[in-house]
Write an enzyme that holds these catalytic residues in place. Structure first.
Site, mmCIF file in Angstrom:
data_model
loop_
_atom_site.group_PDB
_atom_site.id
_atom_site.type_symbol
_atom_site.label_atom_id
_atom_site.label_comp_id
_atom_site.label_asym_id
_atom_site.label_seq_id
_atom_site.Cartn_x
_atom_site.Cartn_y
_atom_site.Cartn_z
ATOM 1 N N VAL A 73 -2.078 -3.502 6.655
ATOM 2 C CA VAL A 73 -1.370 -3.816 7.406
ATOM 3 C C VAL A 73 -0.037 -4.649 5.779
ATOM 4 O O VAL A 73 0.625 -3.922 5.375
ATOM 5 C CB VAL A 73 -0.938 -4.296 8.053
ATOM 6 N N ALA A 76 -0.346 -1.900 3.156
ATOM 7 C CA ALA A 76 1.020 -0.629 3.682
ATOM 8 C C ALA A 76 2.633 -1.395 3.509
ATOM 9 O O ALA A 76 3.010 -0.232 2.851
ATOM 10 C CB ALA A 76 0.430 0.277 5.370
ATOM 11 N N GLU A 77 2.307 -2.165 4.086
ATOM 12 C CA GLU A 77 3.860 -2.679 4.045
ATOM 13 C C GLU A 77 4.055 -3.074 2.596
ATOM 14 O O GLU A 77 6.051 -2.336 1.864
ATOM 15 C CB GLU A 77 3.807 -4.182 4.447
ATOM 16 N N THR A 78 3.346 -3.194 1.623
ATOM 17 C CA THR A 78 3.709 -3.619 0.547
ATOM 18 C C THR A 78 4.053 -2.108 -0.076
ATOM 19 O O THR A 78 4.936 -1.654 -0.392
ATOM 20 C CB THR A 78 1.954 -3.236 -0.611
#
Length: 152
Positions: A73, A76-78
Site C-alpha cells: 500500500v 501504491a500510494e506513493t
C-alpha cells in the site's frame, strides 16, 4: 553576480529515488519523503500515462518473511500520489482521499515493481490503478487510489 549553479537542497535525495533532474523543481519543497527513502522506493519511469517504481522485499517484510501488505500500500500510494501530482502540475497539491488493496500472491525475495496507470484524470480528482509485480512478472497485488487536486 555569480554564475555558479546552486543545486537543489534535496538533489541527493531526489536522485537516489530516481527522480529526473528536470522534475526536481516541481517536487521542490518536499522531496520524496522520509518513508519513500526508508522503504527503498526508486522511480524508474515518470509520465502522465505510467508511473513506475521498484521496492525491495528485503527490510519490508512481516514476521513470516513475506512482503508486508502495508508495504504494498505504501508503494501504491506513493505511485498514485506522484502520478496525480504529475498530472496536476506545478502550483497544485494533491491529497489521497481513498485507497484499497487486494493481495494476490506473496513475495519473499527480490524487487517489487509497481506501475500506476490512470483510470480517471480530472480537474479535481484523479484515480489510478496500481499493480505490483514480482521479478517473474507475477501480479502480487492490485490497488486503486483516488487523489483530490487542491490548487494553491
Amino acid at each position: 553576480m555569480s554564475d555558479k549553479f546552486t543545486p537543489h537542497p534535496l538533489t541527493e535525495e531526489l536522485l537516489a529515488a530516481g527522480i529526473p533532474t528536470e522534475i526536481h523543481a516541481i517536487l521542490g519543497k518536499h522531496g520524496v519523503g522520509a518513508l519513500v527513502t526508508k522503504m527503498g522506493i526508486v522511480f524508474t519511469e515518470m509520465s502522465a500515462e505510467s508511473m513506475v517504481a521498484t521496492m525491495p522485499v528485503e527490510s519490508n517484510t512481516q514476521v513470516t518473511g513475506v512482503l508486508h501488505g502495508g508495504a504494498h500500500v505504501v508503494l501504491a500510494e506513493t505511485l498514485g500520489s506522484f502520478a496525480a501530482a504529475f498530472h496536476a502540475g506545478p502550483g497544485s497539491k494533491v491529497v489521497g482521499i481513498e485507497i484499497n488493496a487486494t493481495h494476490h500472491r506473496a513475495a519473499s525475495t527480490g524487487l517489487v515493481t509497481g506501475t500506476a496507470t490512470p483510470i480517471h484524470l480530472g480537474r479535481t480528482l484523479t484515480t489510478h490503478e496500481v499493480v505490483m509485480r514480482n521479478d517473474a512478472g507475477q501480479r502480487l497485488s492490485t490497488c486503486r487510489i483516488t487523489n483530490m487536486i487542491l490548487s494553491n
